[in-house]
Design a protein around this motif. Structure first.
Motif, PDB file in Angstrom:
ATOM      1  N   CYS A  35       4.769  -9.243  -0.631  1.00  0.00           N
ATOM      2  CA  CYS A  35       3.432  -9.499  -1.169  1.00  0.00           C
ATOM      3  C   CYS A  35       3.594 -10.477  -2.336  1.00  0.00           C
ATOM      4  O   CYS A  35       4.626 -11.140  -2.460  1.00  0.00           O
ATOM      5  N   THR A  36       2.588 -10.598  -3.182  1.00  0.00           N
ATOM      6  CA  THR A  36       2.634 -11.553  -4.278  1.00  0.00           C
ATOM      7  C   THR A  36       2.933 -10.843  -5.600  1.00  0.00           C
ATOM      8  O   THR A  36       2.687  -9.646  -5.762  1.00  0.00           O
ATOM      9  N   GLU A  37       3.426 -11.629  -6.546  1.00  0.00           N
ATOM     10  CA  GLU A  37       3.708 -11.087  -7.878  1.00  0.00           C
ATOM     11  C   GLU A  37       2.446 -10.544  -8.535  1.00  0.00           C
ATOM     12  O   GLU A  37       2.459  -9.473  -9.170  1.00  0.00           O
ATOM     13  N   LEU A  38       1.332 -11.263  -8.388  1.00  0.00           N
ATOM     14  CA  LEU A  38       0.089 -10.813  -9.008  1.00  0.00           C
ATOM     15  C   LEU A  38      -0.413  -9.508  -8.398  1.00  0.00           C
ATOM     16  O   LEU A  38      -1.017  -8.681  -9.090  1.00  0.00           O
ATOM     17  N   ALA A  39      -0.145  -9.302  -7.103  1.00  0.00           N
ATOM     18  CA  ALA A  39      -0.550  -8.049  -6.459  1.00  0.00           C
ATOM     19  C   ALA A  39       0.235  -6.872  -7.039  1.00  0.00           C
ATOM     20  O   ALA A  39      -0.320  -5.791  -7.272  1.00  0.00           O
ATOM     21  N   VAL A  40       1.518  -7.084  -7.282  1.00  0.00           N
ATOM     22  CA  VAL A  40       2.328  -6.029  -7.891  1.00  0.00           C
ATOM     23  C   VAL A  40       1.865  -5.759  -9.316  1.00  0.00           C
ATOM     24  O   VAL A  40       1.762  -4.610  -9.747  1.00  0.00           O
ATOM     25  N   ARG A  41       1.551  -6.815 -10.045  1.00  0.00           N
ATOM     26  CA  ARG A  41       1.063  -6.645 -11.420  1.00  0.00           C
ATOM     27  C   ARG A  41      -0.235  -5.843 -11.443  1.00  0.00           C
ATOM     28  O   ARG A  41      -0.406  -4.939 -12.276  1.00  0.00           O
ATOM     29  N   ALA A  42      -1.141  -6.170 -10.529  1.00  0.00           N
ATOM     30  CA  ALA A  42      -2.413  -5.449 -10.463  1.00  0.00           C
ATOM     31  C   ALA A  42      -2.185  -3.973 -10.140  1.00  0.00           C
ATOM     32  O   ALA A  42      -2.842  -3.086 -10.711  1.00  0.00           O
ATOM     33  N   LEU A  43      -1.248  -3.708  -9.225  1.00  0.00           N
ATOM     34  CA  LEU A  43      -0.939  -2.317  -8.882  1.00  0.00           C
ATOM     35  C   LEU A  43      -0.350  -1.577 -10.078  1.00  0.00           C
ATOM     36  O   LEU A  43      -0.700  -0.414 -10.344  1.00  0.00           O
TER      37      LEU A  43
ATOM     38  N   GLU B  24      -0.892  -2.178 -13.244  1.00  0.00           N
ATOM     39  CA  GLU B  24      -1.951  -1.928 -14.220  1.00  0.00           C
ATOM     40  C   GLU B  24      -2.880  -0.808 -13.755  1.00  0.00           C
ATOM     41  O   GLU B  24      -3.334   0.010 -14.558  1.00  0.00           O
ATOM     42  N   THR B  25      -3.130  -0.756 -12.448  1.00  0.00           N
ATOM     43  CA  THR B  25      -3.976   0.311 -11.899  1.00  0.00           C
ATOM     44  C   THR B  25      -3.362   1.684 -12.135  1.00  0.00           C
ATOM     45  O   THR B  25      -4.058   2.650 -12.483  1.00  0.00           O
ATOM     46  N   HIS B  26      -2.048   1.778 -11.952  1.00  0.00           N
ATOM     47  CA  HIS B  26      -1.353   3.067 -12.090  1.00  0.00           C
ATOM     48  C   HIS B  26      -0.832   3.307 -13.507  1.00  0.00           C
ATOM     49  O   HIS B  26      -0.182   4.329 -13.761  1.00  0.00           O
ATOM     50  N   GLY B  27      -1.093   2.384 -14.413  1.00  0.00           N
ATOM     51  CA  GLY B  27      -0.648   2.571 -15.789  1.00  0.00           C
ATOM     52  C   GLY B  27       0.852   2.475 -15.967  1.00  0.00           C
ATOM     53  O   GLY B  27       1.420   3.056 -16.909  1.00  0.00           O
ATOM     54  N   VAL B  28       1.516   1.737 -15.072  1.00  0.00           N
ATOM     55  CA  VAL B  28       2.966   1.523 -15.199  1.00  0.00           C
ATOM     56  C   VAL B  28       3.161   0.266 -16.049  1.00  0.00           C
ATOM     57  O   VAL B  28       3.224  -0.858 -15.544  1.00  0.00           O
TER      58      VAL B  28
ATOM     59  N   ALA C  30       0.813  -1.216   0.000  1.00  0.00           N
ATOM     60  CA  ALA C  30       0.000   0.000   0.000  1.00  0.00           C
ATOM     61  C   ALA C  30       0.848   1.269   0.000  1.00  0.00           C
ATOM     62  O   ALA C  30       0.375   2.335  -0.405  1.00  0.00           O
ATOM     63  N   HIS C  31       2.083   1.166   0.457  1.00  0.00           N
ATOM     64  CA  HIS C  31       2.958   2.332   0.524  1.00  0.00           C
ATOM     65  C   HIS C  31       3.858   2.460  -0.699  1.00  0.00           C
ATOM     66  O   HIS C  31       4.716   3.345  -0.759  1.00  0.00           O
ATOM     67  N   LEU C  32       3.669   1.593  -1.683  1.00  0.00           N
ATOM     68  CA  LEU C  32       4.457   1.666  -2.908  1.00  0.00           C
ATOM     69  C   LEU C  32       3.785   2.656  -3.857  1.00  0.00           C
ATOM     70  O   LEU C  32       2.774   2.373  -4.479  1.00  0.00           O
ATOM     71  N   THR C  33       4.339   3.862  -3.958  1.00  0.00           N
ATOM     72  CA  THR C  33       3.752   4.918  -4.773  1.00  0.00           C
ATOM     73  C   THR C  33       3.979   4.649  -6.257  1.00  0.00           C
ATOM     74  O   THR C  33       4.919   3.938  -6.637  1.00  0.00           O
ATOM     75  N   PRO C  34       3.139   5.221  -7.125  1.00  0.00           N
ATOM     76  CA  PRO C  34       3.352   5.049  -8.570  1.00  0.00           C
ATOM     77  C   PRO C  34       4.734   5.504  -9.018  1.00  0.00           C
ATOM     78  O   PRO C  34       5.349   4.868  -9.874  1.00  0.00           O
ATOM     79  N   ASP C  35       5.232   6.610  -8.429  1.00  0.00           N
ATOM     80  CA  ASP C  35       6.550   7.115  -8.824  1.00  0.00           C
ATOM     81  C   ASP C  35       7.656   6.129  -8.450  1.00  0.00           C
ATOM     82  O   ASP C  35       8.558   5.844  -9.254  1.00  0.00           O
ATOM     83  N   LEU C  36       7.589   5.599  -7.232  1.00  0.00           N
ATOM     84  CA  LEU C  36       8.610   4.643  -6.798  1.00  0.00           C
ATOM     85  C   LEU C  36       8.511   3.346  -7.592  1.00  0.00           C
ATOM     86  O   LEU C  36       9.530   2.741  -7.959  1.00  0.00           O
ATOM     87  N   LEU C  37       7.288   2.905  -7.887  1.00  0.00           N
ATOM     88  CA  LEU C  37       7.091   1.701  -8.695  1.00  0.00           C
ATOM     89  C   LEU C  37       7.715   1.877 -10.079  1.00  0.00           C
ATOM     90  O   LEU C  37       8.421   0.989 -10.579  1.00  0.00           O
TER      91      LEU C  37
END
Length: 551
Positions: A224-232, A234-238, A198-205
């Protein structure tokens, strides 16, 4: 190209980067001019390679060894990493130097050194996260006297804040490279300090992705899980951009479909047309997985094109024919991982993905791709898992009435010893989802068993490890065949000349078989037909059987 390792380590053993990163403009043009003079003097027609030893503290250089129309325009960075399989041999020296020991190599392409390096390290071993500081521990002696694991020792040392000057003194790797590697371990520290995803910002990602961090790598750092990072992401358009390698030095618009993914861009170099067929290659050459898989990939691509299909090839081995950009309509020179294949799949929206030519590497990501609703052509991922997972395969054999050696799923050492005592040694120790006999051994004593189990569990912690009764004085039989929707179409039987216990890759085989009677051959065909039917195999398959005596 510039060797990251200093002179004294064979180019084939060294990490190599292109374009050169630490040469001044003056040094670069002096070496370039000397190369042209050498080529003209020798009357070279075609390709030419000149290797230099250059004094990093002066301008002295020495030549140590000697159909493109233009030099490529390098708006990208390439890192080559060798692949060693020294762990397969007992008592072998792991030191690297002027004698070449590597069995293959990979090429990571990015738009920063950090990105290309991390890609290449994952390509050379799919179990690695990249330039990961926890694959090894700092060791001054190993840094000073390089081994095949030095790059991982270097990552550990940088993570524990060994100073750059000390590391340079030990390794003689240029400080520019060491500082770039330090950037990666610094990012690890930043990610590990976060209190969850939850604390991984779009800029840091985005910064992490531009530095070559995979989703799995980020997930490991933030817990966390790989799929959770992938979902994040896609949400932030990274999302990654598709870039094209310019092979004509900007003389005119590049037309080659030689592509790679990068986060260090703001646009695509190509447009996407749905409906092509995607073929996954086999990655790096290693003991047990070599040019035969690339031959399969090339024949698959050629046949698809003859049938009028547009083709997409994904592979990262510069030694293969499948990575010649004129072999297919689009070549992605990039990782064969769940993350990257799904990113390419999302961009290209192909008719489907062919996994069966790539061997073990592609089998390992079959279920993950299926769970994300990727269209898999040929045998279904569930059936692949049913064949690769030894527990599921064993249950299937019991269900259709085919005999097998007694076996037990490994839970702990004491239970393993108890089982071996019950069935009698020797026993075969092997994990699921492996090719080439990796961590597969015959244990003749309980001491051997303990050693082999420690080795096996390091190969695949996500899949069960099993031990089986080893059948002595038995003949091994290899069957290759093709099935269509679970129906056996054709098959070829190879007979091992040596007794069972010699891996098929190391054994002497003969076809047609010379010492099998008609009854045995008929039984083999019936067994194969039953197994491919139960697994609903759709495509090529390989099966190994053992026969006690001549029946």
């Amino acid at each position: 190209m510039e060797n990251i390792d200093p002179l004294g380590i064979h180019t084939g053993e060294s990490l190599v980067v292109a374009p050169s990163q630490t040469l001044s403009d003056r040094e670069y043009h002096r070496l370039r001019s000397a190369s042209l003079k050498v080529a003209r003097r020798l009357g070279v027609v075609g390709e030419c390679n000149v290797q230099y030893a250059l004094n990093p503290n002066g301008e002295d250089y020495y030549i140590i060894e000697t159909t493109a129309c233009f030099e490529p325009a390098l708006d990208y960075c390439v890192v080559k990493v060798p692949r060693w399989d020294l762990s397969k041999f007992n008592h072998v020296s792991t030191k690297i130097g002027s004698c070449m020991k590597s069995v293959g190599e990979v090429m990571g392409i990015g738009r920063s050194f950090e990105e290309a390096l991390q890609k290449a390290l994952r390509m050379v071993d799919e179990t690695l996260y990249g330039f990961h500081p926890y694959h090894s521990v700092p060791d001054g002696q190993e840094l000073e006297q390089p081994t095949d694991k030095r790059i991982h020792v270097l990552a550990a040392a940088l993570k524990q804040d060994w100073c750059i000057d000390k590391l340079y003194t030990l390794t003689r790797i240029d400080k520019w490279f060491l500082y770039k590697m330090k950037n990666i371990t610094n990012m690890y520290t930043i990610l590990e300090k976060l209190l969850g995803l939850a604390h991984l910002t779009p800029d840091l990602l985005k910064r992490a992705k531009r530095m070559g961090f995979s989703d799995k790598q980020i997930a490991k750092a933030v817990r966390c899980t790989e799929l959770a990072v992938r979902a994040l992401r896609e949400t932030h358009g990274v999302l990654p951009w598709v870039r094209q390698i310019d092979t004509v030095s900007g003389e005119w618009p590049a037309s080659t479909n030689y592509l790679y993914l990068t986060y260090n861009a703001e646009s695509h170099d190509v447009k996407f047309t749905p409906g092509a067929t995607m073929v996954l290659g086999s990655g790096v050459y290693r003991i047990g997985s070599s040019v035969e898989f690339d031959w399969c990939c090339v024949q698959c691509i050629r046949t698809l094109r003859q049938l009028g299909h547009r083709t997409i090839m994904v592979n990262y081995n510069p030694e293969t024919v499948s990575t010649d950009y004129d072999m297919c309509d689009r070549l992605y020179f990039d990782e064969i991982s769940f993350e990257v294949v799904m990113d390419i799949y999302t961009h290209e929206n192909p008719l489907g993905i062919i996994l069966s030519m790539g061997g073990q590497l592609t089998n390992n990501i079959a279920l993950d791709l299926h769970h994300q609703r990727a269209r898999i052509l040929g045998t279904s991922p569930q059936s692949i898992d049913g064949a690769e997972n030894r527990f599921k395969f064993s249950r299937m054999l019991d269900r259709i009435g085919i005999s097998q050696p007694r076996w037990k799923e490994l839970t702990n050492l004491e239970a393993a010893k108890e089982f071996c005592s019950e069935v009698g040694l020797p026993c075969l120790v092997r994990p699921s989802y492996v090719l080439s006999g990796a961590a597969m051994n015959v244990a003749h004593t309980h001491t051997h068993l303990e050693d082999y189990l420690n080795q096996a569990t390091a190969v695949s912690k996500e899949h069960p490890v099993v031990i089986s009764k080893f059948i002595l004085e038995a003949k091994e039989i290899d069957v290759d065949g093709v099935a269509c929707e679970g129906v056996l179409v054709c098959m070829s039987v190879c007979e091992h000349i040596e007794n069972a216990g010699v891996h098929s890759g190391d054994a002497t085989l003969v076809t047609p078989p010379q010492d099998l009677n008609t009854h045995t051959l008929t039984t083999i065909k019936s067994m194969c037909a039953a197994i491919v039917s139960a697994l609903e195999v759709h495509g090529p398959f390989n099966m190994q059987l053992i026969a006690k005596g001549r029946t």
